[in-house]
Motif scaffolding. Structure first.
Motif, PDB file in Angstrom:
ATOM      1  N   LEU A  19       0.831  -1.211   0.000  1.00 26.42           N
ATOM      2  CA  LEU A  19       0.000   0.000   0.000  1.00 26.42           C
ATOM      3  C   LEU A  19       0.861   1.255   0.000  1.00 26.42           C
ATOM      4  O   LEU A  19       0.549   2.240  -0.673  1.00 26.42           O
ATOM      5  N   ASP A  38      11.548   3.182   3.835  1.00 24.98           N
ATOM      6  CA  ASP A  38      11.266   1.758   4.070  1.00 24.98           C
ATOM      7  C   ASP A  38      12.494   1.067   4.640  1.00 24.98           C
ATOM      8  O   ASP A  38      13.600   1.237   4.143  1.00 24.98           O
ATOM      9  N   ASP A  73      14.452   3.133  10.392  1.00 27.31           N
ATOM     10  CA  ASP A  73      13.552   2.202  11.081  1.00 27.31           C
ATOM     11  C   ASP A  73      12.627   3.058  11.952  1.00 27.31           C
ATOM     12  O   ASP A  73      13.060   3.606  12.973  1.00 27.31           O
ATOM     13  N   ASN A 100       2.506   4.686   7.306  1.00 21.64           N
ATOM     14  CA  ASN A 100       1.976   3.464   6.715  1.00 21.64           C
ATOM     15  C   ASN A 100       2.748   2.221   7.137  1.00 21.64           C
ATOM     16  O   ASN A 100       2.203   1.116   7.100  1.00 21.64           O
ATOM     17  N   TYR A 168      -1.702  -6.962  17.057  1.00 18.43           N
ATOM     18  CA  TYR A 168      -1.962  -6.173  15.848  1.00 18.43           C
ATOM     19  C   TYR A 168      -3.227  -5.325  16.052  1.00 18.43           C
ATOM     20  O   TYR A 168      -3.233  -4.119  15.765  1.00 18.43           O
ATOM     21  N   LYS A 172      -3.407  -1.185  16.149  1.00 18.27           N
ATOM     22  CA  LYS A 172      -4.185  -0.411  15.179  1.00 18.27           C
ATOM     23  C   LYS A 172      -5.314   0.389  15.842  1.00 18.27           C
ATOM     24  O   LYS A 172      -5.694   1.461  15.359  1.00 18.27           O
ATOM     25  N   PRO A 198      -7.513   0.365   5.784  1.00 21.09           N
ATOM     26  CA  PRO A 198      -7.576  -0.104   4.397  1.00 21.09           C
ATOM     27  C   PRO A 198      -7.747  -1.607   4.267  1.00 21.09           C
ATOM     28  O   PRO A 198      -7.516  -2.353   5.210  1.00 21.09           O
ATOM     29  N   GLY A 200      -6.332  -4.099   1.101  1.00 17.97           N
ATOM     30  CA  GLY A 200      -5.698  -4.149  -0.223  1.00 17.97           C
ATOM     31  C   GLY A 200      -4.785  -5.357  -0.295  1.00 17.97           C
ATOM     32  O   GLY A 200      -4.173  -5.733   0.709  1.00 17.97           O
ATOM     33  N   THR A 202      -1.733  -7.394  -0.536  1.00 19.69           N
ATOM     34  CA  THR A 202      -0.289  -7.187  -0.374  1.00 19.69           C
ATOM     35  C   THR A 202       0.274  -8.475   0.218  1.00 19.69           C
ATOM     36  O   THR A 202      -0.473  -9.421   0.485  1.00 19.69           O
ATOM     37  N   ARG A 203       1.571  -8.472   0.524  1.00 16.96           N
ATOM     38  CA  ARG A 203       2.137  -9.690   1.141  1.00 16.96           C
ATOM     39  C   ARG A 203       1.528  -9.959   2.518  1.00 16.96           C
ATOM     40  O   ARG A 203       1.511 -11.085   2.985  1.00 16.96           O
TER      41      ARG A 203
HETATM   42  N1  LIG Z   1      -3.070  -4.870   3.166  1.00 14.03           N
HETATM   43  C1  LIG Z   1      -4.160  -4.737   3.920  1.00 14.03           C
HETATM   44  O1  LIG Z   1      -5.266  -5.208   3.565  1.00 14.03           O
HETATM   45  C2  LIG Z   1      -4.087  -3.967   5.206  1.00 14.03           C
HETATM   46  C3  LIG Z   1      -5.219  -3.976   6.032  1.00 14.03           C
HETATM   47  C4  LIG Z   1      -5.192  -3.214   7.184  1.00 14.03           C
HETATM   48  C5  LIG Z   1      -4.077  -2.468   7.509  1.00 14.03           C
HETATM   49  N2  LIG Z   1      -2.987  -2.509   6.698  1.00 14.03           N
HETATM   50  C6  LIG Z   1      -1.831  -1.692   7.079  1.00 14.03           C
HETATM   51  O2  LIG Z   1      -1.361  -1.003   5.931  1.00 14.03           O
HETATM   52  C7  LIG Z   1       0.035  -0.743   6.073  1.00 14.03           C
HETATM   53  C8  LIG Z   1       0.770  -1.248   4.849  1.00 14.03           C
HETATM   54  O3  LIG Z   1       0.664  -2.660   4.815  1.00 14.03           O
HETATM   55  P1  LIG Z   1       0.853  -3.531   3.501  1.00 14.03           P
HETATM   56  O4  LIG Z   1      -0.282  -4.477   3.465  1.00 14.03           O
HETATM   57  O5  LIG Z   1       1.150  -2.688   2.350  1.00 14.03           O
HETATM   58  O6  LIG Z   1       2.128  -4.386   3.955  1.00 14.03           O
HETATM   59  P2  LIG Z   1       3.579  -4.573   3.295  1.00 14.03           P
HETATM   60  O7  LIG Z   1       4.273  -5.568   4.141  1.00 14.03           O
HETATM   61  O8  LIG Z   1       3.443  -4.839   1.851  1.00 14.03           O
HETATM   62  O9  LIG Z   1       4.228  -3.123   3.486  1.00 14.03           O
HETATM   63  C9  LIG Z   1       4.634  -2.623   4.721  1.00 14.03           C
HETATM   64  C10 LIG Z   1       5.954  -1.923   4.541  1.00 14.03           C
HETATM   65  O10 LIG Z   1       6.376  -1.368   5.790  1.00 14.03           O
HETATM   66  C11 LIG Z   1       7.771  -1.514   5.882  1.00 14.03           C
HETATM   67  N3  LIG Z   1       8.207  -1.473   7.273  1.00 14.03           N
HETATM   68  C12 LIG Z   1       7.979  -2.412   8.233  1.00 14.03           C
HETATM   69  N4  LIG Z   1       8.580  -2.064   9.374  1.00 14.03           N
HETATM   70  C13 LIG Z   1       9.196  -0.872   9.143  1.00 14.03           C
HETATM   71  C14 LIG Z   1       9.976  -0.016   9.959  1.00 14.03           C
HETATM   72  N5  LIG Z   1      10.238  -0.321  11.241  1.00 14.03           N
HETATM   73  N6  LIG Z   1      10.433   1.136   9.418  1.00 14.03           N
HETATM   74  C15 LIG Z   1      10.187   1.447   8.119  1.00 14.03           C
HETATM   75  N7  LIG Z   1       9.464   0.639   7.301  1.00 14.03           N
HETATM   76  C16 LIG Z   1       8.970  -0.500   7.808  1.00 14.03           C
HETATM   77  C17 LIG Z   1       8.022  -2.885   5.275  1.00 14.03           C
HETATM   78  O11 LIG Z   1       9.389  -3.047   4.877  1.00 14.03           O
HETATM   79  C18 LIG Z   1       7.058  -2.886   4.105  1.00 14.03           C
HETATM   80  O12 LIG Z   1       7.667  -2.449   2.918  1.00 14.03           O
HETATM   81  C19 LIG Z   1       0.460  -1.443   7.370  1.00 14.03           C
HETATM   82  O13 LIG Z   1       0.440  -0.505   8.429  1.00 14.03           O
HETATM   83  C20 LIG Z   1      -0.629  -2.468   7.577  1.00 14.03           C
HETATM   84  O14 LIG Z   1      -0.752  -2.862   8.918  1.00 14.03           O
HETATM   85  C21 LIG Z   1      -2.960  -3.254   5.556  1.00 14.03           C
END
Ligand SMILES: NC(=O)c1ccc[n+]([C@@H]2O[C@H](COP(=O)([O-])OP(=O)(O)OC[C@H]3O[C@@H](n4cnc5c(N)ncnc54)[C@H](O)[C@@H]3O)[C@@H](O)[C@H]2O)c1
Length: 322
Positions: A19, A38, A73, A100, A168, A172, A198, A200, A202-203
């Motif tokens: 995302l 990142d 980080d 994010n 988790y 949140k 959201p 979406g 993703t991994r």
């Molecule tokens: N994908 C979904 O459906 C979904 C649903 C609810 C919430 N979210 C939230 O959306 C956000 C993005 O998630 P996503 O699904 O794209 O996951 P993702 O794993 O694809 O991306 C998350 C990114 O955060 C980076 N990251 C992790 N720890 C970090 C740190 N300490 N410092 C800097 N970067 C760091 C990771 O390297 C990764 O690239 C997250 O907060 C996740 O909890 C996602």
């Protein structure tokens, strides 16, 4: 897309994939200069890969945008400050923050380790608070200016917590509370603070088999789980067109949910007397027990976000098939 964010500088944490990558690209398309942050670790918060942020910064540059990579980080208080400082040193200002970065470690409360708890809270909640802190400190120093925005990332698991991953869910829900508190505090500095919850593909969603199944791209037609469905909401919340602050916006495909914060649906008063156990038991009889949604799909209770009709239908079908 019109360049509504021309002249603005945005910092997107966790912008190297998923995302966050979609948000960084969308903000750049809207005219913002972007710091793509990142750490590049695993979905469980282990390891690091400096190329993740750099690759997305390059993607933005290749289409004529302006971006720089940060490997800070965000769960480390001082390192989060380094990401904010990079934006200021490179672009001379900071207007938009998209908090994010997030990790997910599935572990029910009885099986959860100290590491599961501290890493999850560390990235998801402390990371959001730390970046917000450093940006706020800068904005306090330079004074108020309208048009600033913070977009935090809560989750359906924070707004509608469910079993399976309490750390988790708590992180949140904490992000949602932090959003409301920061919105009230930072308004005088011209900062609007909102959050998204959201959905979406993703991994993170791929890591949970039945969620991955739910979010598979259709062969034809609208792909409601595409991360690109989420980013327009982020761009809107960052833009001058947005008049909200302190709100959580659930977004899944073409469905948008606007939360009203916490509300107490029931109110009782004991006429100037402290409550006692017997009176409480008697008066609270009036309240129905909550339906946690388990009846819909006992085996798939983890996806009960702000469920859209389409999600509910799919859950019901999966439950029937089991
Ligand atoms: N994908 C979904 O459906 C979904 C649903 C609810 C919430 N979210 C939230 O959306 C956000 C993005 O998630 P996503 O699904 O794209 O996951 P993702 O794993 O694809 O991306 C998350 C990114 O955060 C980076 N990251 C992790 N720890 C970090 C740190 N300490 N410092 C800097 N970067 C760091 C990771 O390297 C990764 O690239 C997250 O907060 C996740 O909890 C996602």
């Amino acid at each position: 897309m019109s360049q509504t964010l021309l002249g603005k500088v945005a910092l997107v944490t966790g912008g190297g994939r998923g995302l966050g990558r979609a948000h960084a690209l969308a903000l750049a398309r809207a005219g913002a200069r972007v710091v793509v942050n990142d750490l590049g670790g695993s979905d469980r918060g282990e390891g690091a890969d400096p190329d993740m942020a750099a690759a997305v910064a390059r993607e933005i540059q290749e289409v004529g945008g302006n971006a720089i990579a940060s490997n800070a980080d965000v769960s480390d208080w001082d390192d989060a400050g380094r990401a904010v400082r990079l934006a200021l040193d490179t672009f001379g200002r900071l207007d938009i923050i998209v908090n994010n970065a997030g990790i997910s470690r599935f572990a029910p409360i009885g099986a959860m380790s100290r590491e599961d708890w501290t890493l999850t809270i560390g990235v998801n909640l402390t990371g959001t608070a730390a970046v917000t802190h450093w940006a706020a400190a800068h904005w306090i120093e330079v004074g108020p200016e309208s048009g600033r925005a913070i977009i935090n990332t809560s989750s359906p698991a924070g707004t509608n917590p469910l079993p399976g991953s309490p750390a988790y869910c708590a992180s949140k829900a904490g992000v949602a509370a932090l959003t409301i508190a920061s919105a009230a505090e930072l308004a005088p500095l011209g900062v609007r603070v909102n959050a998204i919850a959201p959905m979406g593909r993703t991994r993170l969603t791929d890591a949970v088999p039945f969620v991955a199944e739910l979010m598979k791209a259709p062969a034809t037609g609208f792909d409601r789980a595409a991360p690109d469905c989420v980013s327009p909401v982020v761009v809107y919340l960052a833009s001058p067109a947005c008049r909200f602050t302190g709100r959580v916006f659930g977004i899944e495909g073409d469905d948008l949910f606007v939360f009203d914060g916490w509300s107490a649906r029931h109110r009782f008063n004991n006429a100037g007397t402290a409550w006692d156990q017997a009176t409480l038991a008697e008066r609270l009889e009036a309240i129905d027990l909550q339906d946690l949604g388990w009846g819909i799909a006992p085996a798939t209770h983890m996806v009960m976000p702000n469920p859209s009709d389409a999600t509910l239908k799919t859950l019901a079908t999966i439950a029937e098939e089991r």
